[in-house]
Design an enzyme around this catalytic site. Sequence first.
Site, short mmCIF file in Angstrom:
data_model
loop_
_atom_site.label_atom_id
_atom_site.label_comp_id
_atom_site.label_asym_id
_atom_site.label_seq_id
_atom_site.Cartn_x
_atom_site.Cartn_y
_atom_site.Cartn_z
N GLU A 35 -90.00 -42.68 0.24
CA GLU A 35 -90.11 -41.21 0.35
C GLU A 35 -89.59 -40.77 1.71
OE1 GLU A 35 -90.89 -38.38 -1.44
OE2 GLU A 35 -90.59 -37.37 0.48
N GLN A 36 -88.75 -39.73 1.71
CA GLN A 36 -88.16 -39.29 2.98
C GLN A 36 -89.17 -38.58 3.90
OE1 GLN A 36 -85.01 -36.52 1.93
NE2 GLN A 36 -86.43 -34.95 1.24
N ARG A 109 -100.56 -28.21 -8.00
CA ARG A 109 -99.60 -29.32 -7.87
C ARG A 109 -100.18 -30.47 -7.03
NH1 ARG A 109 -94.01 -28.75 -8.24
NH2 ARG A 109 -93.52 -26.87 -9.37
N TYR A 219 -101.83 -17.31 -13.01
CA TYR A 219 -102.90 -18.02 -13.71
C TYR A 219 -103.90 -18.58 -12.69
CZ TYR A 219 -99.47 -21.86 -13.03
OH TYR A 219 -98.54 -22.74 -12.53
N ASP A 296 -86.16 -34.39 -12.05
CA ASP A 296 -85.17 -33.37 -11.67
C ASP A 296 -83.83 -33.98 -11.25
OD1 ASP A 296 -86.95 -31.37 -12.22
OD2 ASP A 296 -87.05 -30.57 -10.17
#
Length: 392
Positions: A35-36, A109, A219, A296
């Site tokens: 992970e960067q 998230r 929401y 993605d």
Amino acid sequence: MAQKTVPVLIVGGGIGGLGAALALALQGIPSRVLEQASGFGEIGAGIQLGPNVFRMFHRLGISDAIEKRAVFVDKIIMMDAVAGTPITEVPLGKPFRERFGQPYAVIHRADLHRALLDACEARGELISLETKTSVTSVRDTDDGVVAVTGDGSEISGAALIGADGLWSSVRAYVADDGPPRVSGHVAYRAVLPMEQVPKEMRWNAATLWAGPRIHLVHYPLRNGELMNLVAVFHSDRYVEGWNAPGEVDELLRWFKDIDPRPLSLIDLVSEWRMWVLCDRDPISKWSRGRTTLLGDAAHPMLQYFAQGACMALEDAVCLADKVTAADGDYGEAFKAYQAERYLRTGRVQLMARFLGDIYHAKDVERELRNQMLAGRTPETSYQGLAWLYDGP
Ligand SMILES: Cc1cc2nc3c(=O)[nH]c(=O)nc-3n(C[C@H](O)[C@H](O)[C@H](O)COP(=O)(O)OP(=O)(O)OC[C@H]3O[C@@H](n4cnc5c(N)ncnc54)[C@H](O)[C@@H]3O)c2cc1C
């Protein structure tokens, strides 16, 4: 059988990358997540979870952690933002759960990412989580792959999965198809304490207010203590990344004529963060030798179906199954994986663009949209969503 000693390199520790590490570990396959960023984490915003991803949570063994943190909304509502009237709704109660065998929910998230991270950390013997490691290029070798990092060091692995998101550097190696397509739509996001929200707006639903060239989604999150807000409008602005500051005046110019209820939510926010929305046309080639793409990086989509993260986790489970089935032949496994995934994810990519046009309709298009959607029953809505929610 899958090589069980040399780890697979996973570039990117977002939802897709962690999902892939976990899915592989559950089949006994080791990985190194590169992970960067200086830590593993997610931005402050919500995410909607379709029933298809709940099946993936079961496969990944994280259903309990998700169910504890998710909010199970009663329905999805679409409102006309100008008239302030309902257009259509999809009830998410018992009939929905019976039809799809799984619920629909929304979650912060950071909570989804945390559930994945906890599960990865619990399998530390198979998953190595490495931060401050930015992969700039990839090279094939006779028996594996090499990832080259920003500081010039080289990391070897049995195979490599590019889960490095919209601006994927691994994609440049696999598909070499240039930068993503700028959609001309921009999203502003904010999270509000629910106690600031007027009582009459605190309903337990995923709500979308559709207006001419704009829409607003809101929401509840975290047991109803927070409200997630996303405001989308047409704009040519382009800034890479997911955290640029938004300009309140620009947002208000677009939303000033909407119904006072959604406008009152926008007025409560003093600081917005901006996403410039990009996607790509679907492609069928996600793999090159022992390197493949996921999430993605493989199929960036506009968020209008609320499915990008759900698709990334479907990818992760499918990919691990194919690696096991191919008995350690990563090249074959990755071909089988892309063959199974590209049409489904391509359909979501294209349908999401179409949904954007429906949300943003104006004039006669808007009237037609409202007329056509008004006649929908819960059953016709469920039928229309079955290709997606019934799963791969
Ligand atoms: C406004 C909005 C709303 C959305 N709502 C929903 C929703 O409701 N439901 C849903 O399912 N989806 C939703 N999505 C889509 C979802 O956010 C994405 O599809 C999902 O985050 C993709 O996960 P990923 O792991 O593939 O990529 P990312 O989340 O982008 O993660 C990529 C990771 O790779 C790292 N990285 C990048 N480059 C490198 C490198 N060179 N080396 C090492 N690491 C690198 C990054 O730091 C990051 O941690 C939404 C998206 C937007 C913009």
